[in-house]
Motif scaffolding. Structure first.
Motif, PDB file in Angstrom:
ATOM      1  N   LEU A  79      18.506  48.469 -28.544  1.00 37.06           N
ATOM      2  CA  LEU A  79      19.194  48.293 -29.825  1.00 37.06           C
ATOM      3  C   LEU A  79      18.531  49.106 -30.934  1.00 37.06           C
ATOM      4  N   LEU A  80      17.217  49.156 -30.942  1.00 41.36           N
ATOM      5  CA  LEU A  80      16.506  49.985 -31.919  1.00 41.36           C
ATOM      6  C   LEU A  80      16.839  51.460 -31.720  1.00 41.36           C
ATOM      7  N   SER A  81      16.795  51.895 -30.486  1.00 43.15           N
ATOM      8  CA  SER A  81      17.059  53.299 -30.172  1.00 43.15           C
ATOM      9  C   SER A  81      18.465  53.716 -30.578  1.00 43.15           C
ATOM     10  N   ALA A  82      19.456  52.864 -30.289  1.00 38.50           N
ATOM     11  CA  ALA A  82      20.844  53.183 -30.638  1.00 38.50           C
ATOM     12  C   ALA A  82      21.014  53.298 -32.146  1.00 38.50           C
ATOM     13  N   ARG A  83      20.390  52.392 -32.893  1.00 38.85           N
ATOM     14  CA  ARG A  83      20.527  52.440 -34.344  1.00 38.85           C
ATOM     15  C   ARG A  83      19.804  53.645 -34.939  1.00 38.85           C
ATOM     16  N   LEU A  84      18.662  54.000 -34.383  1.00 37.16           N
ATOM     17  CA  LEU A  84      17.964  55.191 -34.868  1.00 37.16           C
ATOM     18  C   LEU A  84      18.811  56.446 -34.676  1.00 37.16           C
ATOM     19  N   ALA A  85      19.400  56.572 -33.506  1.00 40.34           N
ATOM     20  CA  ALA A  85      20.234  57.741 -33.234  1.00 40.34           C
ATOM     21  C   ALA A  85      21.453  57.765 -34.146  1.00 40.34           C
ATOM     22  N   ASP A  86      22.096  56.624 -34.334  1.00 42.98           N
ATOM     23  CA  ASP A  86      23.281  56.564 -35.192  1.00 42.98           C
ATOM     24  C   ASP A  86      22.925  56.807 -36.657  1.00 42.98           C
ATOM     25  N   ALA A  87      21.774  56.305 -37.092  1.00 44.74           N
ATOM     26  CA  ALA A  87      21.357  56.515 -38.475  1.00 44.74           C
ATOM     27  C   ALA A  87      21.084  57.993 -38.735  1.00 44.74           C
ATOM     28  N   ALA A  88      20.400  58.642 -37.803  1.00 46.52           N
ATOM     29  CA  ALA A  88      20.151  60.078 -37.942  1.00 46.52           C
ATOM     30  C   ALA A  88      21.464  60.847 -37.933  1.00 46.52           C
ATOM     31  N   GLY A  89      22.388  60.438 -37.064  1.00 50.28           N
ATOM     32  CA  GLY A  89      23.686  61.095 -37.005  1.00 50.28           C
ATOM     33  C   GLY A  89      24.519  60.903 -38.249  1.00 50.28           C
ATOM     34  N   ALA A  90      24.264  59.810 -38.974  1.00 50.70           N
ATOM     35  CA  ALA A  90      24.994  59.536 -40.216  1.00 50.70           C
ATOM     36  C   ALA A  90      24.369  60.243 -41.416  1.00 50.70           C
ATOM     37  N   GLY A  91      23.310  61.020 -41.174  1.00 53.57           N
ATOM     38  CA  GLY A  91      22.684  61.772 -42.252  1.00 53.57           C
ATOM     39  C   GLY A  91      21.596  61.026 -43.002  1.00 53.57           C
ATOM     40  N   CYS A  92      21.164  59.885 -42.482  1.00 53.00           N
ATOM     41  CA  CYS A  92      20.087  59.135 -43.140  1.00 53.00           C
ATOM     42  C   CYS A  92      18.758  59.876 -42.970  1.00 53.00           C
ATOM     43  N   ASP A  93      17.924  59.816 -43.980  1.00 53.00           N
ATOM     44  CA  ASP A  93      16.610  60.437 -43.902  1.00 53.00           C
ATOM     45  C   ASP A  93      15.509  59.430 -43.606  1.00 53.00           C
ATOM     46  N   PHE A  94      15.840  58.118 -43.698  1.00 51.94           N
ATOM     47  CA  PHE A  94      14.805  57.112 -43.523  1.00 51.94           C
ATOM     48  C   PHE A  94      15.419  55.825 -42.986  1.00 51.94           C
ATOM     49  N   ALA A  95      14.667  55.148 -42.103  1.00 53.27           N
ATOM     50  CA  ALA A  95      15.076  53.844 -41.582  1.00 53.27           C
ATOM     51  C   ALA A  95      13.989  52.837 -41.902  1.00 53.27           C
ATOM     52  N   VAL A  96      14.398  51.605 -42.149  1.00 51.05           N
ATOM     53  CA  VAL A  96      13.450  50.562 -42.515  1.00 51.05           C
ATOM     54  C   VAL A  96      13.812  49.266 -41.809  1.00 51.05           C
ATOM     55  N   VAL A  97      12.792  48.486 -41.454  1.00 51.04           N
ATOM     56  CA  VAL A  97      12.997  47.197 -40.809  1.00 51.04           C
ATOM     57  C   VAL A  97      11.920  46.239 -41.297  1.00 51.04           C
ATOM     58  N   THR A  98      12.273  44.972 -41.447  1.00 50.82           N
ATOM     59  CA  THR A  98      11.335  43.930 -41.872  1.00 50.82           C
ATOM     60  C   THR A  98      11.044  43.013 -40.696  1.00 50.82           C
ATOM     61  N   THR A  99       9.765  42.725 -40.471  1.00 48.90           N
ATOM     62  CA  THR A  99       9.382  41.887 -39.338  1.00 48.90           C
ATOM     63  C   THR A  99       8.338  40.855 -39.766  1.00 48.90           C
ATOM     64  N   GLN A 100       8.235  39.824 -38.965  1.00 50.73           N
ATOM     65  CA  GLN A 100       7.132  38.879 -39.108  1.00 50.73           C
ATOM     66  C   GLN A 100       5.862  39.567 -38.605  1.00 50.73           C
ATOM     67  N   PRO A 101       4.744  39.449 -39.318  1.00 53.53           N
ATOM     68  CA  PRO A 101       3.507  40.091 -38.847  1.00 53.53           C
ATOM     69  C   PRO A 101       3.116  39.639 -37.443  1.00 53.53           C
ATOM     70  N   ALA A 102       2.633  40.583 -36.653  1.00 55.32           N
ATOM     71  CA  ALA A 102       2.132  40.337 -35.301  1.00 55.32           C
ATOM     72  C   ALA A 102       3.195  39.789 -34.357  1.00 55.32           C
ATOM     73  N   SER A 103       4.456  40.072 -34.644  1.00 58.68           N
ATOM     74  CA  SER A 103       5.551  39.571 -33.819  1.00 58.68           C
ATOM     75  C   SER A 103       5.956  40.593 -32.765  1.00 58.68           C
ATOM     76  N   ARG A 104       6.757  40.143 -31.810  1.00 59.74           N
ATOM     77  CA  ARG A 104       7.320  41.070 -30.825  1.00 59.74           C
ATOM     78  C   ARG A 104       8.221  42.088 -31.505  1.00 59.74           C
ATOM     79  N   SER A 105       8.914  41.661 -32.566  1.00 57.39           N
ATOM     80  CA  SER A 105       9.778  42.599 -33.288  1.00 57.39           C
ATOM     81  C   SER A 105       8.965  43.741 -33.890  1.00 57.39           C
ATOM     82  N   GLN A 106       7.812  43.415 -34.470  1.00 63.79           N
ATOM     83  CA  GLN A 106       6.964  44.473 -35.015  1.00 63.79           C
ATOM     84  C   GLN A 106       6.453  45.383 -33.904  1.00 63.79           C
ATOM     85  N   HIS A 107       6.060  44.789 -32.800  1.00 62.13           N
ATOM     86  CA  HIS A 107       5.565  45.581 -31.675  1.00 62.13           C
ATOM     87  C   HIS A 107       6.650  46.538 -31.163  1.00 62.13           C
ATOM     88  N   ASN A 108       7.875  46.027 -31.000  1.00 57.67           N
ATOM     89  CA  ASN A 108       8.973  46.868 -30.520  1.00 57.67           C
ATOM     90  C   ASN A 108       9.277  47.993 -31.492  1.00 57.67           C
TER      91      ASN A 108
END
Length: 280
Positions: free
Chosen positions: A229-258
């Motif tokens: 899911l992360l990979s698909a969104r990164l590719a789509d964001a780059a394809g949409a002309g975005c220059d930056f992606a951002v995500v908020t996670t709980q510290p030391a979580s699996r989400s941050q690790h991924n």
């Protein structure tokens, strides 16, 4: 690759986008019959209340329009008190330290932290698709199913994550996710062997891609769903002309690790401060 440096303008760009997202979602809540929802501007950010016990009840983006005075803070506190809700402030560590001092002097207490991670999208973003996982867009026809999986995932935190102080009822959480996931939001589903195993979303505004939520059903974790899911969104964001992606996670979580495995870097931390008083 050189490490990302988050200066004040970048943090302001991210925080203003987050404040706008909270305001837009809460405006949808205001349209429901009998709603007590409100949206108030405050020091470059926004104070929002959707309903009792909602994750939309917060002050976001505070401090990027200067230090709020006592009258402004009192007005916010009275608005929350009128609906019987405590106040929760998400405060980026880059803002004027005087804001934190002013809040603690008013009785706010540190409750937790959350990390804001980013990735520069100027360059190729290869899709990663683990074996047995399929990613596809989610349309209006399967929005109900998307919400159901999202509620399952968020309602059952990963057992490897640090404990969270925030608990929401499934009904309230589902309404908040619906309000956050309509409009200018791209939704995704991940399938494992043809079964919907995970969901995610992304909001694209002014070249910034906000990865606005992702959840995996408990029985399908550790199979690469979030990586896909992360990979698909990164590719789509780059394809949409975005220059930056951002995500908020709980510290030391699996989400941050991924996220860090997919090239995201820690930009800054938000302190979450709250107060228990409601009768002002």
């Amino acid at each position: 690759m050189s490490a990302l440096f988050c200066d004040f303008p970048l943090a302001e760009r991210i925080e203003r986008a987050e404040a706008r997202r909270m305001a837009e979602a809460t405006e949808k809540a205001r349209k429901r019959p009998g709603s007590a929802a409100f949206v108030l501007p405050v020091a470059g950010g926004v104070a929002t209340f959707a309903e009792a016990g909602s994750p939309l009840n917060k002050v976001a983006g505070l401090g990027f329009g200067g230090v709020p005075d006592a009258e402004t803070l009192a007005g916010v506190e009275k608005a929350f008190a009128a609906v019987g809700s405590p106040v929760q402030v998400e405060l980026a560590h880059l803002v004027d330290p005087g804001i934190g001092a002013a809040l603690t002097a008013r009785g706010y207490r540190l409750e937790s932290f959350e990390n804001v991670l980013g990735r520069d999208l100027r360059g190729a973003a290869d899709r990663v698709l683990p074996e047995g996982v399929e990613i596809r867009p989610s349309g209006d026809d399967d929005f109900a199913a998307w919400l159901d999986v999202a509620a399952d995932g968020f309602g059952h935190p990963d057992d490897q994550d640090p404990p969270s102080d925030h608990q929401f009822s499934r009904e309230v959480l589902t309404r908040a996710m619906r309000d956050l996931s309509e409009g200018n939001v791209r939704r995704y589903v991940a399938l494992c062997d043809g079964v919907v195993a995970g969901v995610a979303s992304m909001c694209v505004v002014d070249g910034l891609a906000q990865f606005t939520g992702a959840a995996t059903r408990p029985g399908y974790r550790r199979r690469g769903v979030q990586t896909a899911l992360l990979s698909a969104r990164l590719a789509d964001a780059a394809g949409a002309g975005c220059d930056f992606a951002v995500v908020t996670t709980q510290p030391a979580s699996r989400s941050q690790h991924n996220a860090q495995r997919q090239g995201f870097e820690l930009l800054y931390t938000r302190a979450v401060l709250g107060t228990i008083f409601t009768n002002l």
